[in-house]
Design an enzyme around this catalytic site. Sequence first.
Site, PDB file in Angstrom:
ATOM      1  N   GLU A  99      25.059  20.089  78.395  1.00 17.51           N
ATOM      2  CA  GLU A  99      24.139  20.393  79.482  1.00 17.51           C
ATOM      3  C   GLU A  99      24.060  21.893  79.726  1.00 17.51           C
ATOM      4  O   GLU A  99      22.974  22.424  80.017  1.00 17.51           O
ATOM      5  CB  GLU A  99      24.573  19.640  80.740  1.00 17.51           C
ATOM      6  CG  GLU A  99      24.345  18.137  80.614  1.00 17.51           C
ATOM      7  CD  GLU A  99      25.175  17.307  81.571  1.00 17.51           C
ATOM      8  OE1 GLU A  99      25.685  17.863  82.571  1.00 17.51           O
ATOM      9  OE2 GLU A  99      25.328  16.096  81.314  1.00 17.51           O
ATOM     10  N   TYR A 159      31.473  17.062  87.857  1.00 18.31           N
ATOM     11  CA  TYR A 159      32.310  16.219  86.999  1.00 18.31           C
ATOM     12  C   TYR A 159      33.726  16.073  87.549  1.00 18.31           C
ATOM     13  O   TYR A 159      34.353  15.020  87.397  1.00 18.31           O
ATOM     14  CB  TYR A 159      32.329  16.771  85.572  1.00 18.31           C
ATOM     15  CG  TYR A 159      31.059  16.464  84.822  1.00 18.31           C
ATOM     16  CD1 TYR A 159      30.888  15.242  84.178  1.00 18.31           C
ATOM     17  CD2 TYR A 159      30.010  17.372  84.804  1.00 18.31           C
ATOM     18  CE1 TYR A 159      29.709  14.940  83.520  1.00 18.31           C
ATOM     19  CE2 TYR A 159      28.823  17.078  84.141  1.00 18.31           C
ATOM     20  CZ  TYR A 159      28.677  15.863  83.503  1.00 18.31           C
ATOM     21  OH  TYR A 159      27.500  15.558  82.866  1.00 18.31           O
TER      22      TYR A 159
END
Length: 394
Positions: A137, A95
């Site tokens: 997640e 990310y």
Amino acid sequence: MLTESQIATVKSTIPLLEDVGNSLTQHFYQRMFKHNPELKHIFNMSNQHSGAQSLALFNAIAAYAKHIDNLPVLTQAVEKIAQKHTSLSIQADHYAIVGHHLIETLRELAQDAFTSEIEDAWTAAYGQLADVFIQREGALYQARAEAEGGWKGARKFRLIEKRIESELVKSLIFEPLDQQAVIGFLPGQYLGIKVQPKNSEYEQIRQYSLSDTANGETYRISVKREVMGVPGLVSNYLHDGLRLNEEVELFAPAGDFFFVDRNRPVVTLSAGVGLTPMISILESLAQTGYQRPVMHLHACENRQQHSFKKRVLQLTQALNLTHHTWYNNDHSEDPLIHHGLMDLSTIENLPLENGDFYLCGPIGFMKFAKQQLETFGVSDDRIHYEVFGPHQDM
């Protein structure tokens, strides 16, 4: 937590995003793969060439900007994407890479319009969104690792059986190399599979629906050979290149589309290889002795491309199951075979008032079927569907 000023700034950039359009995400991916080519082992490069992934990312960014002050609206989309990410083994540090290239892309494309105020707001906004995905997640990874037969990351399996289901579809069955148990799954979910075909520079990860019930020992997927346009790199490798006893890496089952027992009549509607999760659902209903009426409606090109036909007939012995099939290019005289597109108005006893409807297939087919159901008065909360490939709206 974003400030009111940052929220207002992000929302004010929506016209800028729409003006730049899909070129934003195309530039983003080109930039990211140039500086971080290792990510080509994760992303589906076929979707990059087709533009599907760029369009999906742009739609996601635009939706986030529009609803940044009301994130619960995006809960369903976030769950779908988070499930997909776990089948790719996306990690928290990915990310940061994506965020860096997104901000730099905005800077390079917007130039003078990309002020320090906008940079600050979008940096904070991306950080907020990334944290949502990282947390969700992370929870999914942990739950699957701690479950019986579960694991985190890639796990090695071997191909133990390959079976022809129709002209274009083969089933593949895998067992783990360590001979230990494997985690269960919900009927309708999919597997992430990582392979490296001999003619591919990069490792390839794809997702395929599980087409059987969970047994704690093996997994079965049923794969359509993609032959239209550019031949499918992975599907053709799985059909022709992968041999018995050869190894692949699998990620734990994932997906937000699955059967939920609401004690109602069940109708599965599928087209083409969209049949595979429906077979898993039907097998599960048969295994549990489901007592409510079940209807299976399927459309395909012709009888040569009709997968699992014999198995569906067998399941009529275990379920209160009615089935109908539409062939687009076939002239069979079978009374249960219809011709042309799936026309639900010709089917008697559809449980329009209280049934649950599960849809899977090409986007055009699902839109067509969903519109018919809505015309008949079926509420949205009883229509459930799975979308292949990058996220698209229905």
